[in-house]
Scaffold this active site. Structure first.
Site, short mmCIF file in Angstrom:
data_model
loop_
_atom_site.label_atom_id
_atom_site.label_comp_id
_atom_site.label_asym_id
_atom_site.label_seq_id
_atom_site.Cartn_x
_atom_site.Cartn_y
_atom_site.Cartn_z
N LEU A 340 11.26 -18.60 32.67
CA LEU A 340 10.88 -17.68 31.60
C LEU A 340 11.07 -18.33 30.22
O LEU A 340 11.92 -19.21 30.04
CB LEU A 340 11.72 -16.41 31.65
CG LEU A 340 11.47 -15.42 32.78
CD1 LEU A 340 12.27 -14.16 32.53
CD2 LEU A 340 9.99 -15.10 32.93
N CYS A 341 10.32 -17.84 29.26
CA CYS A 341 10.46 -18.29 27.88
C CYS A 341 11.61 -17.56 27.20
O CYS A 341 11.45 -16.93 26.14
CB CYS A 341 9.15 -18.06 27.12
SG CYS A 341 7.76 -18.96 27.79
#
Length: 423
Positions: A340-341
């Site tokens: 995930l960012c």
């Protein structure tokens, strides 16, 4: 002390031939044994019933297993009520415990004959205007302050958004009695994930003494007391697990000391355990697909926080086993991450583990409750499959993995997939 997995590397190698990682895996044998142990621990109470907290693991196959042991459902939303109804849970099989509840959800609970557990004194009027007041009702109690066992502060009920104050509880019982309620229950949840055999007896003492006073001062007919959840599991390998039979016996002692002398020896006890019932009997299986050597050593997995939110959300510890390397020294320090960012997308930080090679299977323990159920679609990630490891060693797909079609399905006015050039 090392936490052991309920699945072997050889079994996982066979499973991933059909179901690619990541996925949540559940242990049917462990679930059934735990259900039996809970029933035995409280068998001294004739009316005892477990209302499994659906929010922990809302899977129909899991719920059907628990239904075989006479368990009910504790629901907290419209869709959970719909799920319980679809699976054949009827009327008093369902406990509806919610807060800031929309009218339509109260109406559905009322129409299903569920036991409604009111969260606030103002909900009495709200419910009356919405559906009318049922003959049986429960009220959630929050005594405020801090809840302690010995010198250790376990939790802070005064900071929780749930429940009636003491004064409101007594006033609420009087109002409800005037409105025709015939059977009352009280409920409280004062601490979460307690790894001690002393929590439930301490909670029971608070509720039992409150019930006696309520009966004496309001004349209410209290037919059940819901001890709710809060019995925890040993997420860390150095923690001792709770002993449900010891807990049941200690609660019995408080029951006989408090309720029986008050002429309340026929009061039924309910529980709504989620984490305790399912937590240890589920795991997240993921594959190591990247390694990164920068300011720290990172292992990147094909699972991420959308598959297991608790470490990112709470900094919660979940033990990790590198399959096939259980007996190797834990001499490498890693951050184990997803894709995930978000920088908090880490299953472990500075965790000592055996050397991890690309393609290694990692088992992240204790995800059977509040694992899959807390999943989401941030970054367009798709939720994983759920698989049941059956008692005979075979597997059953009990929820397929999401597809891009699922993700785009709610864009009903814009056909994303047909406009994709690569398709």
């Amino acid at each position: 002390m090392e936490k052991k997995t309920f699945v072997t590397k050889e079994q996982l190698k066979e499973i991933i031939k059909e179901y690619p990682t990541p996925f949540h895996l559940y242990d049917e044998k462990g679930i059934r044994e735990n259900a039996k142990a809970l029933k035995e621990a409280f068998s001294w109470n004739k009316g005892f019933r477990e209302y499994f907290a659906v929010k922990a693991t809302p899977n129909p196959f899991i719920l059907k297993i628990l239904q075989e042991y006479g368990f009910g459902c504790d629901c907290s939303s419209e869709t959970e009520l719909m799920l319980a109804d679809a699976l054949g849970f009827q009327g008093p099989d369902i406990m509806f415990s919610s807060n800031a509840t929309p009218a339509r959800e109260y109406k559905l609970a009322y129409d299903l004959g569920a036991v409604i557990n009111l969260d606030d004194i103002t909900h009495i009027d709200f419910l009356e205007k919405t559906t009318g007041i049922p003959k049986t009702i429960c009220c959630r109690y929050n005594p405020g302050g801090t809840f302690t066992i010995s010198t250790d502060i376990m939790d802070n009920p005064g900071e929780a958004k749930y429940g009636f104050t003491t004064e409101q509880l007594f006033e609420g019982f009087r109002i409800l009695k005037e409105k025709g309620v015939e059977n009352f229950g009280i409920h409280a949840f004062l601490a979460s994930n307690t790894v001690t055999n002393e929590y439930y007896p301490a909670l029971a003492k608070v509720l039992f003494e409150t019930a006696v006073k309520l009966k004496q001062e309001t004349g209410a007919n209290i037919t059940f007391i819901n001890l709710s959840g809060g019995i925890g599991i040993p997420y860390r390998p150095d923690q001792e697990p709770n002993d449900i039979r010891v807990i049941g016996e200690k609660v019995r002692e408080v029951y006989e000391q408090t309720l029986v002398p008050a002429g309340m020896g026929d009061v039924a006890l309910y529980t709504e355990l989620g984490r305790y019932m399912l937590g240890p009997y589920g795991c997240l299986v993921t594959t190591a697909i990247h390694e990164k050597h920068t300011h720290k050593e990172y292992i990147g997995c094909d699972a991420c926080a959308v598959n297991l939110m608790r470490p990112a959300m709470y900094g919660a510890y979940h033990h990790i086993t590198v399959m096939g390397k259980e007996n190797m020294p834990c001499d490498h320090k890693y951050d184990v991450t997803g894709s995930l960012c978000e920088n908090n997308d880490k299953f472990a930080v500075d965790r000592m583990l055996p050397k991890i090679d690309m393609g290694d299977l990692l088992v992240i323990h204790d995800t059977g409750a509040h694992g899959y159920s807390m999943g989401y679609n941030y970054n367009g990630k798709l939720r994983s499959a759920e698989i049941l490891l059956k008692e005979d060693g075979s597997t059953q797909l009990i929820r397929r993995a999401e597809t891009p079609e699922d993700y785009f399905a709610t864009f009903d006015c814009f056909d994303i997939l047909s406009n994709m050039k690569y398709r």
